[in-house]
Each structure stands twice: as structure tokens, then as C-alpha cells.
Design a protein around this motif. Structure first.
Motif, short mmCIF file in Angstrom:
data_model
loop_
_atom_site.label_atom_id
_atom_site.label_comp_id
_atom_site.label_asym_id
_atom_site.label_seq_id
_atom_site.Cartn_x
_atom_site.Cartn_y
_atom_site.Cartn_z
N GLU A 25 0.42 -0.31 10.69
CA GLU A 25 0.52 0.22 12.05
C GLU A 25 -0.01 -0.78 13.08
N GLU A 26 -0.83 -1.73 12.62
CA GLU A 26 -1.47 -2.69 13.51
C GLU A 26 -0.80 -4.07 13.50
N GLU A 27 -0.23 -4.45 12.34
CA GLU A 27 0.34 -5.79 12.22
C GLU A 27 1.39 -5.83 11.11
N PRO A 28 2.26 -6.86 11.15
CA PRO A 28 3.30 -6.95 10.12
C PRO A 28 2.72 -7.33 8.75
N LEU A 29 3.47 -7.01 7.71
CA LEU A 29 3.03 -7.29 6.34
C LEU A 29 2.67 -8.76 6.15
N SER A 30 3.42 -9.64 6.77
CA SER A 30 3.18 -11.08 6.60
C SER A 30 1.80 -11.52 7.10
N LYS A 31 1.18 -10.73 7.95
CA LYS A 31 -0.15 -11.05 8.48
C LYS A 31 -1.28 -10.38 7.72
N ILE A 32 -0.95 -9.48 6.79
CA ILE A 32 -1.96 -8.74 6.05
C ILE A 32 -2.34 -9.51 4.79
N ASN A 33 -3.63 -9.77 4.62
CA ASN A 33 -4.07 -10.46 3.40
C ASN A 33 -4.88 -9.51 2.52
N VAL A 34 -5.11 -9.93 1.31
CA VAL A 34 -5.77 -9.08 0.32
C VAL A 34 -7.21 -8.78 0.74
N ARG A 40 -10.48 -2.76 4.14
CA ARG A 40 -10.05 -1.49 4.74
C ARG A 40 -10.15 -0.34 3.73
N ALA A 41 -9.83 -0.63 2.47
CA ALA A 41 -9.89 0.38 1.42
C ALA A 41 -11.31 0.56 0.87
N ASP A 42 -12.23 -0.29 1.32
CA ASP A 42 -13.62 -0.28 0.85
C ASP A 42 -13.69 -0.53 -0.66
N LEU A 43 -12.92 -1.53 -1.09
CA LEU A 43 -12.87 -1.95 -2.50
C LEU A 43 -13.03 -3.46 -2.57
N ASN A 44 -13.34 -3.96 -3.75
CA ASN A 44 -13.43 -5.41 -3.96
C ASN A 44 -12.03 -6.00 -4.12
N ARG A 45 -11.90 -7.27 -3.77
CA ARG A 45 -10.63 -7.96 -3.97
C ARG A 45 -10.21 -7.93 -5.43
N SER A 46 -11.16 -8.06 -6.33
CA SER A 46 -10.83 -8.04 -7.76
C SER A 46 -10.22 -6.69 -8.17
N THR A 47 -10.66 -5.63 -7.51
CA THR A 47 -10.07 -4.31 -7.78
C THR A 47 -8.62 -4.29 -7.34
N PHE A 48 -8.34 -4.87 -6.18
CA PHE A 48 -6.95 -4.95 -5.72
C PHE A 48 -6.10 -5.66 -6.77
N TYR A 49 -6.58 -6.83 -7.22
CA TYR A 49 -5.81 -7.63 -8.18
C TYR A 49 -5.71 -6.99 -9.57
N ALA A 50 -6.57 -6.04 -9.85
CA ALA A 50 -6.45 -5.32 -11.12
C ALA A 50 -5.24 -4.39 -11.11
N HIS A 51 -4.74 -4.07 -9.91
CA HIS A 51 -3.63 -3.14 -9.78
C HIS A 51 -2.35 -3.77 -9.25
N TYR A 52 -2.48 -4.76 -8.38
CA TYR A 52 -1.32 -5.38 -7.71
C TYR A 52 -1.51 -6.88 -7.62
N ARG A 53 -0.40 -7.60 -7.50
CA ARG A 53 -0.46 -9.05 -7.34
C ARG A 53 -0.46 -9.48 -5.88
N SER A 54 0.07 -8.62 -5.01
CA SER A 54 0.19 -8.99 -3.60
C SER A 54 0.36 -7.73 -2.76
N PRO A 55 0.14 -7.86 -1.45
CA PRO A 55 0.42 -6.72 -0.57
C PRO A 55 1.90 -6.29 -0.65
N GLN A 56 2.79 -7.24 -0.86
CA GLN A 56 4.21 -6.90 -0.99
C GLN A 56 4.44 -6.01 -2.21
#
Length: 69
Positions: A25-34, A40-56
Motif C-alpha cells: 500500500e506504501e510502495e511497489p514490490l520492487s522497493k520492498i526488501n526482506v 514489519r512482521a516483527d520477525l527475523n530475516r532468517s525466519t522469512f528465508y525459512a519460508h520464502y526466497r524473496s518478496p516476489q
């Protein structure tokens, strides 16, 4: 127990999905980093990578979920 059936896994993925939708809602996907997404999700980056490889990939999973419903 299957990782998909784990309540904590489902909750974590939901938090990441909500964070991505909020950021979109604030910016395009290309500007969003992990880092920004994880913060924003109040999680560690490693937690993100445990589930997904990229925002895409996260966005694709949201689209897949919506298509199945």
C-alpha cells in the motif's frame, strides 16, 4: 507433523503476508526488501528465508492462495 500443518508455521506465514500487503500500500514490490518486510512482521530475516526466497515468492503464494479460494 507436516510443516504445513503446524499452527506456528501458518501464523508466521500469515504475519509475513499481512506485512507484505501493508507495505504494498506504501510502495511497489520492487522497493520492498526482506529486512523491511521482516521488521514489519516483527520477525527475523532468517525466519522469512525459512519460508520464502524473496518478496516476489511471498506475493506469488498469496496469489495462489486466493486463486484456490
Amino acid at each position: 507433523m507436516n510443516k504445513e500443518d503446524n499452527r506456528r508455521t501458518r501464523m508466521t506465514r500469515k504475519m509475513l503476508q499481512n506485512a507484505l500487503l501493508d507495505l504494498l500500500e506504501e510502495e511497489p514490490l520492487s522497493k520492498i526488501n526482506v529486512s523491511e518486510l521482516s521488521e514489519r512482521a516483527d520477525l527475523n530475516r532468517s525466519t522469512f528465508y525459512a519460508h520464502y526466497r524473496s518478496p516476489q515468492e511471498l506475493l506469488d503464494s498469496i496469489r495462489d492462495t486466493l486463486a484456490q479460494q
